[in-house]
Design a protein around this motif. Structure first.
Motif, short mmCIF file in Angstrom:
data_model
loop_
_atom_site.label_atom_id
_atom_site.label_comp_id
_atom_site.label_asym_id
_atom_site.label_seq_id
_atom_site.Cartn_x
_atom_site.Cartn_y
_atom_site.Cartn_z
N VAL A 63 0.84 -1.19 0.00
CA VAL A 63 0.00 0.00 0.00
C VAL A 63 0.89 1.26 0.00
CG1 VAL A 63 -1.73 1.33 1.27
CG2 VAL A 63 -1.92 -1.16 1.16
N ALA A 64 1.92 1.23 0.84
CA ALA A 64 2.81 2.40 0.93
C ALA A 64 3.48 2.67 -0.42
CB ALA A 64 3.86 2.18 2.02
N ARG A 65 3.79 1.60 -1.13
CA ARG A 65 4.43 1.74 -2.43
C ARG A 65 3.46 2.42 -3.41
NH1 ARG A 65 6.70 -3.71 -4.94
NH2 ARG A 65 8.79 -3.41 -4.12
N CYS A 66 2.20 1.97 -3.41
CA CYS A 66 1.17 2.61 -4.25
C CYS A 66 1.10 4.10 -3.93
CB CYS A 66 -0.22 2.03 -4.00
SG CYS A 66 -0.43 0.33 -4.55
N ALA B 7 -4.30 5.47 -12.31
CA ALA B 7 -5.64 5.13 -11.82
C ALA B 7 -5.66 3.69 -11.32
CB ALA B 7 -6.67 5.31 -12.94
N LEU B 8 -4.95 2.82 -12.02
CA LEU B 8 -4.88 1.42 -11.58
C LEU B 8 -4.15 1.34 -10.22
CD1 LEU B 8 -5.28 -1.59 -11.96
CD2 LEU B 8 -3.28 -1.62 -13.47
N VAL B 9 -3.12 2.12 -10.06
CA VAL B 9 -2.39 2.14 -8.78
C VAL B 9 -3.31 2.65 -7.65
CG1 VAL B 9 -0.49 3.23 -7.51
CG2 VAL B 9 -0.13 2.42 -9.86
N ALA B 10 -4.05 3.71 -7.95
CA ALA B 10 -4.97 4.26 -6.94
C ALA B 10 -6.04 3.23 -6.59
CB ALA B 10 -5.61 5.55 -7.44
N ALA B 11 -6.56 2.54 -7.59
CA ALA B 11 -7.60 1.53 -7.36
C ALA B 11 -7.03 0.38 -6.54
CB ALA B 11 -8.16 1.02 -8.68
N THR B 12 -5.80 -0.01 -6.82
CA THR B 12 -5.16 -1.10 -6.07
C THR B 12 -5.03 -0.71 -4.60
OG1 THR B 12 -3.91 -1.73 -8.04
CG2 THR B 12 -3.13 -2.59 -5.93
N ALA B 13 -4.54 0.52 -4.37
CA ALA B 13 -4.38 0.97 -2.99
C ALA B 13 -5.73 0.93 -2.28
CB ALA B 13 -3.81 2.38 -2.96
N GLN B 14 -6.75 1.45 -2.92
CA GLN B 14 -8.08 1.50 -2.29
C GLN B 14 -8.58 0.10 -1.96
OE1 GLN B 14 -10.35 4.45 -1.64
NE2 GLN B 14 -10.83 2.74 -0.29
N ALA B 15 -8.50 -0.80 -2.93
CA ALA B 15 -9.03 -2.15 -2.71
C ALA B 15 -8.23 -2.88 -1.63
CB ALA B 15 -9.01 -2.94 -4.02
N LEU B 16 -6.90 -2.73 -1.66
CA LEU B 16 -6.07 -3.38 -0.64
C LEU B 16 -6.40 -2.84 0.75
CD1 LEU B 16 -2.32 -3.81 -1.67
CD2 LEU B 16 -3.85 -5.53 -0.69
N ILE B 17 -6.56 -1.53 0.83
CA ILE B 17 -6.91 -0.93 2.12
C ILE B 17 -8.25 -1.49 2.60
CG2 ILE B 17 -7.59 1.22 3.25
CD1 ILE B 17 -5.47 2.62 1.45
N ASN B 18 -9.22 -1.60 1.68
CA ASN B 18 -10.52 -2.13 2.08
C ASN B 18 -10.39 -3.55 2.64
OD1 ASN B 18 -11.33 0.24 0.95
ND2 ASN B 18 -12.70 -0.64 -0.57
N GLY B 19 -9.55 -4.36 2.01
CA GLY B 19 -9.33 -5.71 2.52
C GLY B 19 -8.67 -5.68 3.89
N VAL C 281 -8.73 -3.30 6.09
CA VAL C 281 -9.65 -2.76 7.09
C VAL C 281 -10.53 -3.89 7.65
CG1 VAL C 281 -11.75 -1.35 7.36
CG2 VAL C 281 -9.71 -0.37 6.31
N LEU C 282 -10.97 -4.79 6.79
CA LEU C 282 -11.80 -5.90 7.26
C LEU C 282 -11.03 -6.76 8.25
CD1 LEU C 282 -13.56 -7.03 3.96
CD2 LEU C 282 -14.49 -5.61 5.80
N LEU C 283 -9.73 -6.89 8.03
CA LEU C 283 -8.93 -7.71 8.94
C LEU C 283 -8.53 -6.93 10.20
CD1 LEU C 283 -6.55 -9.32 6.28
CD2 LEU C 283 -8.68 -10.26 7.22
N GLY C 284 -8.72 -5.63 10.18
CA GLY C 284 -8.34 -4.82 11.33
C GLY C 284 -6.89 -4.38 11.28
N ILE C 285 -6.36 -4.21 10.06
CA ILE C 285 -4.97 -3.81 9.90
C ILE C 285 -4.88 -2.43 9.25
CG2 ILE C 285 -2.80 -4.36 8.70
CD1 ILE C 285 -3.64 -7.33 9.01
N ARG C 286 -4.12 -1.55 9.88
CA ARG C 286 -3.96 -0.19 9.34
C ARG C 286 -2.79 -0.15 8.37
NH1 ARG C 286 -2.71 2.71 14.29
NH2 ARG C 286 -2.62 0.59 15.10
N ALA C 287 -2.91 0.71 7.36
CA ALA C 287 -1.84 0.83 6.38
C ALA C 287 -1.28 2.25 6.45
CB ALA C 287 -2.37 0.55 4.98
N PRO C 288 -0.05 2.40 6.97
CA PRO C 288 0.53 3.73 7.10
C PRO C 288 0.75 4.37 5.72
CG PRO C 288 1.85 2.10 8.27
CD PRO C 288 0.83 1.36 7.48
N GLU C 289 0.69 5.68 5.72
CA GLU C 289 0.88 6.46 4.49
C GLU C 289 2.22 6.14 3.81
OE1 GLU C 289 -0.70 8.81 1.79
OE2 GLU C 289 -1.77 8.40 3.66
N ARG C 290 3.26 6.09 4.59
CA ARG C 290 4.56 5.68 4.03
C ARG C 290 5.30 4.83 5.05
NH1 ARG C 290 7.83 11.44 4.14
NH2 ARG C 290 7.14 12.07 6.20
#
Ligand code: ARG
Length: 578
Positions: free
Chosen positions: A462-465, A554-566, A568-577
């Motif tokens: 996520v940070a890479r995206c 746009a694909l990178v942004a969509a990947t970040a969003q979808a990964l974050i959504n996944g 979040v369901l697990l209860g894991i935060r993704a730091p900005e960097r």
């Protein structure tokens, strides 16, 4: 809301039906094996048999008859022996998936299957005046992930923390506090002191009947609502909940209710009477209330002792009655370790016999044992038990070392915040990355690895995206938002990633149906890997054209969003960097 992946599947069924050659009832599609260049297949055997034709012939006829509409998600249709294979149309796939992820944002993957249905989830459930040990940790983490997943599926979820705040042992807890005074510390340290006081008291009580009498006195006083006993007991609850709360916050856990076992005390007589009246239980000569072998897998158990005392089981029986009345749930899910599976089988058999639960499904989500890195199960007796607060602190400490190594130039406060997310994430993911019934190991090296199936790796992805998006913004470019633009994403690595992103809704559905957060974890891991391949093969900022660059952004942004959504369901935060 029909997701791209669902629309594709519906279009395939409709296309087969429109040929008029196969009755709709016989149209069943499957996911082809990975080596087949298709995304959905219709195995024609069954229909062919029914229609009295050869399967390969039917598949070939259908392939010739189907001509997808211009804007269809269906691309190439082909027959391969008895299979009719459907590939996604690459341009339409790209347009549809990126558009829906951008449109839905944090709600991408959420759906409606549960609307109008309630699920009660019983999880965490620590015991008052004790520290949360690995069993409670697993229950807390798995339970919260299930709460998140079922909410995403549209269910109304009621989380209940069934605190162990009642029972005979509280007489000893109170007597030991009377004797030694309240601990002056707070958090896990205070609970550790309470545990030690309890152990000392219980030990001496064996040879000193005066101590035994005093414990019994407190136990009765508590049961009769004596105000001093109640106040002391409440103090112990507050202390324990305070300690729990600190950890819950770090883990992103919020539990709607904490009725606790004590809440059911006034209802216990009633349910015992109902068990007797229903014939499921009887009172023996000694006065105990007995439930005898409801079937041969359910050994006899008690609802009341001969001295009138009630049990954990009695309170669980009242709990079900209360939950039925209060929430009318479609399901009640218990997230408890394997050692309590007999207890739950007994409980479930009893309430069914008593007719308490009607259509309501009772589910035990069981989980395995935690081992240390030497292969020894963690246990209090073995002296290697791990407690929640200490575990999280340890994890964060180790994560900080990783962050220091990877990114020494970040400001100290940010490094600390990243370490918190990475450390806690590692602990959470260790509980969720595989089937909950399997045992887990505390192996920091694997848990904090920046490659492989770890939370750290997912967080890095996520940070890479985000870093790509930041660098783009720095040079004045941004993800494209014209759906027509995304059609250029035809590279195999882009297509692979797009298909994977399209599968999140499916993964969430499957995770719910199987009570299996690992299905979402697997989805995250595969997504991160597919992203890694894309990142290697498809330059983004240095793409050969502006169109391609903006589409890839746009694909990178969509990947970040979808990964974050996944995550979040697990209860894991993704730091900005990182
Ligand atoms: N407090 C219990 C324990 O630590 C777990 C309670 C689980 N929930 C239930 N409804 N029995 O073992």
């Amino acid at each position: 809301m029909a997701y791209t992946i669902d629309r594709f599947s519906a279009e395939v069924t409709a296309a087969i039906a429109a040929t008029g050659r196969v009755p709709v009832a016989l149209i069943e599609t499957t996911t082809p094996k990975p080596n087949i260049p298709a995304d959905l297949a219709f195995p024609a055997f069954k229909a062919a048999k029914e229609l009295g034709v050869a399967a390969a012939q039917l598949a070939a006829d259908l392939a010739a008859a189907i001509v997808p509409a211009k804007d269809s998600l269906i691309g190439v249709v082909s027959a391969a022996g008895p299979f009719l294979n459907f590939a996604l149309q690459p341009q339409h796939l790209a347009t549809a998936v990126i558009t829906e992820i951008i449109a839905l944002g944090p709600r991408y993957g959420h759906q409606q299957e549960g609307v109008g249905k309630t699920i009660v989830i019983d999880y965490s459930a620590p015991n008052i005046a004790k520290r949360m040990h690995v069993g409670h940790i697993r229950s807390t983490i798995i339970g919260q992930a299930l709460v998140n997943i079922f909410r995403a599926l549209g269910y109304s979820v009621v989380g209940d923390n069934h605190l162990g705040d009642w029972g005979k042992q509280f007489g000893v807890v109170l007597a030991s506090i009377e004797r030694e005074g309240k601990p002056q510390s707070s958090g896990e340290t205070a609970l550790e002191e309470l545990e030690a006081m309890y152990a000392r008291y219980a030990n001496e009580m064996k040879d000193h009947s005066a101590l035994d009498d005093r414990a019994r006195h407190w136990s009765l006083a508590l049961e009769h609502g004596d105000s001093e006993a109640r106040a002391l007991w409440q103090w112990a609850i507050d202390l324990s909940m305070d300690a729990a709360q600190r950890n819950y916050e770090r883990l992103g856990v919020t539990i709607d209710h904490a009725y606790g076992e004590s809440f059911y005390e006034p209802m216990l007589d009633g349910v015992i009477q109902e068990a007797l009246a229903s014939g499921a239980a009887y009172r023996d000569e000694g006065g105990a209330v007995v439930v005898e072998e409801l079937d041969k897998n359910i050994p006899t158990f008690l609802l009341q002792r001969s001295d009138g005392g009630t049990l954990y089981m009695t309170r669980d029986l009242a709990t079900i009655k209360f939950r039925m009345d209060a929430f009318n749930p479609a399901r009640i899910v218990y997230v408890i370790g394997e050692p309590q599976s007999l207890h739950l089988r007994q409980l479930f058999a009893l309430v069914r016999q008593m007719g308490y639960t009607g259509e309501t499904e009772l589910v035990h989500v069981s989980f395995g044992t935690v081992f240390d890195n030497k292969g020894k199960p963690l246990s209090t007796r073995g002296g290697n038990m791990v407690y929640l607060e200490a575990l999280l602190d340890d994890a964060v400490q180790r994560a900080l070392a990783v962050v220091e190594h990877k990114n020494p130039e970040l400001p100290a406060a940010e490094k600390q915040a990243i370490a918190e997310a990475v450390g806690v994430g590692a602990v959470v993911y260790n509980d969720l990355y595989q089937d909950t019934r399997r045992n887990i190991t505390l192996d920091w090296e694997r848990m904090l690895a920046t490659e492989g199936n770890s939370a750290t790796y997912l967080q890095y992805s996520v940070a890479r995206c985000r870093s790509i998006l930041r660098r783009a913004a720095d040079t004045g470019s941004a993800p494209g938002n014209d759906p027509q633009l995304f059609r250029v994403l035809e590279h195999p690595a882009e297509q692979q990633l797009l298909k994977q992103l399209a599968r999140l809704p499916e993964a969430i559905r499957e995770a719910g149906a199987r009570y299996a957060p690992f299905v979402v974890a697997d989805w995250c891991y595969t997504t991160a890997r597919d992203f890694g391949v894309f990142f290697e093969q498809c330059p983004v900022l240095k793409a050969e054209s502006v169109t391609l660059r903006d589409a890839r952004l746009a694909l990178v942004a969509a990947t970040a969003q979808a990964l974050i959504n996944g995550l979040v369901l697990l209860g894991i935060r993704a730091p900005e960097r990182m």
